[in-house]
Each structure stands twice: as C-alpha cells, then as structure tokens.
Enzyme design. Structure first.
Site, short mmCIF file in Angstrom:
data_model
loop_
_atom_site.label_atom_id
_atom_site.label_comp_id
_atom_site.label_asym_id
_atom_site.label_seq_id
_atom_site.Cartn_x
_atom_site.Cartn_y
_atom_site.Cartn_z
N LYS A 94 0.86 -1.18 0.00
CA LYS A 94 0.00 0.00 0.00
C LYS A 94 0.90 1.23 0.00
O LYS A 94 2.07 1.14 0.40
CB LYS A 94 -0.87 -0.02 1.27
CG LYS A 94 -2.12 0.81 1.18
CD LYS A 94 -3.31 0.03 0.70
CE LYS A 94 -4.54 0.93 0.64
NZ LYS A 94 -5.75 0.24 0.24
N GLY A 196 -18.51 8.05 0.19
CA GLY A 196 -17.63 8.38 -0.92
C GLY A 196 -17.87 7.40 -2.07
O GLY A 196 -18.99 6.95 -2.30
N VAL A 198 -17.21 4.24 -2.51
CA VAL A 198 -17.78 2.94 -2.15
C VAL A 198 -19.12 3.12 -1.43
O VAL A 198 -20.11 2.46 -1.74
CB VAL A 198 -16.81 2.12 -1.26
CG1 VAL A 198 -17.41 0.76 -0.94
CG2 VAL A 198 -15.47 1.95 -1.94
N1 LIG Z 1 -12.35 2.28 -3.34
C1 LIG Z 1 -12.24 0.98 -3.20
O1 LIG Z 1 -12.41 0.20 -4.16
C2 LIG Z 1 -11.91 0.40 -1.85
C3 LIG Z 1 -11.56 -0.96 -1.77
C4 LIG Z 1 -11.33 -1.52 -0.52
C5 LIG Z 1 -11.40 -0.73 0.62
N2 LIG Z 1 -11.73 0.60 0.50
C6 LIG Z 1 -11.82 1.39 1.72
O2 LIG Z 1 -13.14 1.89 1.85
C7 LIG Z 1 -13.11 3.19 2.46
C8 LIG Z 1 -13.81 4.19 1.55
O3 LIG Z 1 -13.14 4.24 0.30
P1 LIG Z 1 -13.62 5.22 -0.86
O4 LIG Z 1 -12.86 4.85 -2.07
O5 LIG Z 1 -15.10 5.26 -0.88
O6 LIG Z 1 -13.06 6.61 -0.32
P2 LIG Z 1 -13.63 8.08 -0.62
O7 LIG Z 1 -12.50 9.01 -0.34
O8 LIG Z 1 -14.28 8.14 -1.95
O9 LIG Z 1 -14.77 8.24 0.48
C9 LIG Z 1 -14.52 8.36 1.84
C10 LIG Z 1 -15.67 9.18 2.42
O10 LIG Z 1 -15.57 9.16 3.84
C11 LIG Z 1 -15.81 10.47 4.31
N3 LIG Z 1 -15.22 10.60 5.64
C12 LIG Z 1 -13.91 10.78 5.96
N4 LIG Z 1 -13.78 10.85 7.31
C13 LIG Z 1 -15.03 10.70 7.82
C14 LIG Z 1 -15.55 10.67 9.14
N5 LIG Z 1 -14.76 10.82 10.20
N6 LIG Z 1 -16.88 10.48 9.31
C15 LIG Z 1 -17.69 10.34 8.24
N7 LIG Z 1 -17.26 10.36 6.97
C16 LIG Z 1 -15.94 10.54 6.76
C17 LIG Z 1 -15.23 11.38 3.26
O11 LIG Z 1 -15.79 12.68 3.35
C18 LIG Z 1 -15.65 10.64 1.99
O12 LIG Z 1 -16.93 11.04 1.55
C19 LIG Z 1 -11.63 3.48 2.73
O13 LIG Z 1 -11.31 3.08 4.03
C20 LIG Z 1 -10.92 2.60 1.73
O14 LIG Z 1 -9.61 2.28 2.15
C21 LIG Z 1 -11.98 1.18 -0.70
#
Ligand SMILES: NC(=O)c1ccc[n+]([C@@H]2O[C@H](COP(=O)([O-])OP(=O)(O)OC[C@H]3O[C@@H](n4cnc5c(N)ncnc54)[C@H](O)[C@@H]3O)[C@@H](O)[C@H]2O)c1
Length: 367
Positions: A94, A196, A198
């Site tokens: 990562k 976000g 996901v």
């Molecule tokens: N994108 C993927 O395919 C993927 C795959 C596996 C795991 N993940 C994990 O899933 C999570 C979300 O990923 P994503 O791609 O949707 O990220 P993203 O950046 O698109 O969305 C994250 C969202 O969380 C919000 N956020 C941040 N801190 C917060 C808090 N304290 N309280 C409430 N909301 C908060 C942000 O404003 C944002 O809208 C991450 O932990 C990421 O590591 C993502």
C-alpha cells in the site's frame, strides 16, 4: 537544517519504523520525497510470498508523519491477508501520500509518485484508494506499467469502487444470514458512515433491497447529493456509536471501532468497506464477540476492488469479476461458521486461513 543527533537512549524510546506496533515483518518500506512537486509518500511492502504486492495509494492530510507511517503499515499488512483469503496470487502493499488531495494533488506530483513506483520494478503495483481516482491512475500509467485501476478507455478495468461496494453488500447479506437466518435486508436499519466512492454505491444496493438507510459523512455536499439521489436519511446527531441500528457499515477511514466506541455500538452486525476497522484487531474483535455483535472482517468483504483490478493483470472478464465478488457471500458464511465453531473472533478465523495459504506457498517455494 538537520536535527540534533539523538542519544542512543533517546533513540531507543522511539524505534519509529521496525519498532512500530504496526510493523509486522514488512519486507520493505520506501520513503519517497520530491522537493519540486512537494511529494512526500511512503510505500509499504508487507509480503510478496503469493505475488507482487498490490494495494492502492491513499492521499490524506495526516496530522503527522507518524500517523502516515502507521497507516501505511496497517494498510499494507491488511492487503496481504485480503489477497490471500480471496485466493489471488498477490502480496500485500500500500502507499500513502501525505497531503490534501483537494489542494495539493497535481499531475506532476502523481507522475513523480509513479516514477518511485516504477523504481521498484514491479515488486509493488499501485491502484486508487481514498483521495485518488481512475484519472490519477491514468497519469501514473504514463510513467509505469505497475499500476491498476486505470480507466476503461485506456484498457483498464475502470473504477473498482462499485465492485467493492457490491462485495461489501454480499458480505453484509452473509452476516445477516448468519445472525438472523435470512439474508434479506429489507427493513433493516443500516447506517452507512462515509458515502464516498464505495459508500454511495453501497447505499444504492441497500435502497434497492428496501433497507432503511441513514448516511453520515463529514462532507455536507456529499450528504445532500446522496440524500437527493436515493431519498435516504442524513444522520444529524453527534454520536453515531450510541445510536440504535441493525447494521453499522463503516465506509470512511479505519479504526472507528476503538476503546471509545466498541462498548457503545448498538448494532447487531458490523459490515463495511473501510480498511482496518478495528483499532486493535484482537482486543476489539474479542469485545464485539462478547457483546454478540457479528463482525464481518473488513479485509474479507471489501475485496471486490482488488478482484476488479486483478482482472487487469490476469485478463479475466467482467463476468468472472462478478462471480469472484459474489463468492464473498460464501466465504463470509464459512468464516463466521468457523469462528463460531472454534469460539474465536471472525477476524482471527479469517486471518488464520489467510496465513495458512501464505505458509503453504512459502513451503512450496522453498522446495
Ligand atoms: N475504493 C475501493 O475500491 C476500496 C476498496 C477496498 C477498501 N476501500 C476502503 O473503503 C473506504 C472508503 O473508500 P472510498 O474509495 O469510498 O473513499 P472516498 O474518499 O471516496 O470516500 C470516503 C468518504 O468518507 C468520508 N469521511 C472521511 N472521514 C469521515 C468521518 N470521520 N466520518 C464520516 N465520513 C468521513 C469522506 O468525506 C468521503 O466522503 C476506505 O477506508 C478505503 O480504504 C476502498
């Protein structure tokens, strides 16, 4: 300016890298710095026994470098077990870029980061994570082939997030099957924290299934946008962890299940996308188990994204991506059953299967 030379006594108190609690025999940690673009990044390669270390790059405004290092170590370790349990021939890695993705991310910075990735000759392959999207990966692709999650128009598998969300949905249904004897989520009250890439997609699946969804996010614009699209409720309270709900879906950042929250959580099930939801996987996992809260291990149910980007390396098609992602349902049931039989936490049951696979491969390689 350099800092004063620290005495060995002072240094022994620090052990900032190998002595970090999150350091778990990582093979390699690379610190990347570029003055011109302002890039400050850390790449963590945890384990490459099953294959090259694949994992996304997160750009986040960390409070300090310690926090960034801790995050990359926890995340890269998680990727090792995610790929292992999903049956992919990939290791765990990562990267984190320190900075505000909204104001400090530039094409030049992304290219420079790509060059650092390239310098590792394929031991680490990157993809998107929080603060990144397919357009960023397309830029990285200009300087290195060691990147996945690039856009479909450029020959990639596109944004992995909808597939991640689908896998989380499958894992959540499996947890419901285990807890309630039915995987139907209709009328279940689900809190999605973080809407976000996901989270929003997960909301869509839940709404289609007839679940009652409440959303929480620190971004007010996102909240309004998602509410208007799916007609869901916005959480307006100030302590989500004390709220009564059926399912808590953490989809923002990690470690939301910690000493301050773990005894308050009112949900029957925890199933979400965020990586490293348990601040301490042993202690907090045990408390959830004692409180009869079903925890669907994050690295198991959020593997849809890596399944999607792996398709770019293995050339399998959309149907195979969906098939592998739907299989998360079966694996989750298997892990929850195994945990119950062995009287261990689901996290520990999942970890032991992942570790067994890595050990087997290691023995094969040593022959
Ligand atoms: N994108 C993927 O395919 C993927 C795959 C596996 C795991 N993940 C994990 O899933 C999570 C979300 O990923 P994503 O791609 O949707 O990220 P993203 O950046 O698109 O969305 C994250 C969202 O969380 C919000 N956020 C941040 N801190 C917060 C808090 N304290 N309280 C409430 N909301 C908060 C942000 O404003 C944002 O809208 C991450 O932990 C990421 O590591 C993502």
């Amino acid at each position: 300016m350099t800092s004063d030379v620290l005495s060995s006594k002072e240094l022994s108190k620090i052990d900032p890298v190998f002595g970090q609690l999150s350091f778990d025999n990582h093979e390699q940690i690379v610190f990347c710095n570029d003055k011109d673009t302002g890039l400050k990044a850390i790449i963590g390669i945890h384990n490459t026994v099953l294959g090259p270390a694949l994992g996304g790059t997160r750009m986040w405004n960390y409070n300090n470098e310690w926090e960034a290092l801790n995050d990359v170590l926890r995340l890269s370790r998680g990727m090792t077990f995610k790929s292992a349990i999903t049956g992919l021939n990939l290791g765990g890695g990562k990267a984190v870029i320190i900075g505000d993705a909204k104001t400090q991310k530039t094409p030049e910075l992304m290219k420079r980061f790509g060059e650092f990735v390239h310098s590792l000759s394929g031991r680490y392959i990157t993809a998107e994570d929080v603060g990144m999207d397919t357009a960023d990966m397309d830029i990285v692709r200009e300087v290195t082939p060691y990147v996945t999650g690039i856009s479909e128009s450029k020959g990639g598998a596109g944004n992995p997030s909808p597939i991640t969300a689908y896998g989380v949905f499958m894992g959540m249904k499996a947890a419901a099957q285990f807890k309630y004897g039915s995987d139907v989520l209709e009328d279940k009250h689900v809190f999605v924290q973080g809407i976000g890439h996901v989270g929003e997609s997960l909301v869509e699946h839940l709404v289609n299934e007839g679940a009652k969804v409440t959303i929480a996010d620190i971004n007010q614009e996102r909240l309004e946008d998602v509410r208007s699209k799916y007609n869901v409720a916005i959480y307006n309270g100030n302590d989500i962890y004390s709220e009564k709900m059926d399912i808590y879906a953490p989809c923002a950042l990690g470690a939301t299940i910690n000493d301050n929250t773990v005894r308050k959580i009112q949900a029957d099930i925890i199933a979400g996308a965020a990586n490293n939801q348990l601040a301490n996987e042993v202690r907090h996992g045990e408390i959830l188990k004692d409180r009869n809260i079903v925890y669907a291990p994050d690295f198991l149910i959020n593997a849809g994204g890596i399944i999607n980007v792996y398709a770019e390396l293995e050339n399998y098609d959309r149907q195979e991506i969906i098939r592998k992602t739907e299989n998360i349902f079966n694996t989750t049931i298997e892990i929850l059953d195994r945990a119950k039989e062995g009287d261990v936490t689901p996290n520990s049951a999942a970890l032991s299967i992942a570790k067994e696979r890595i050990e087997m491969r290691k023995r094969e390689l040593e022959k």
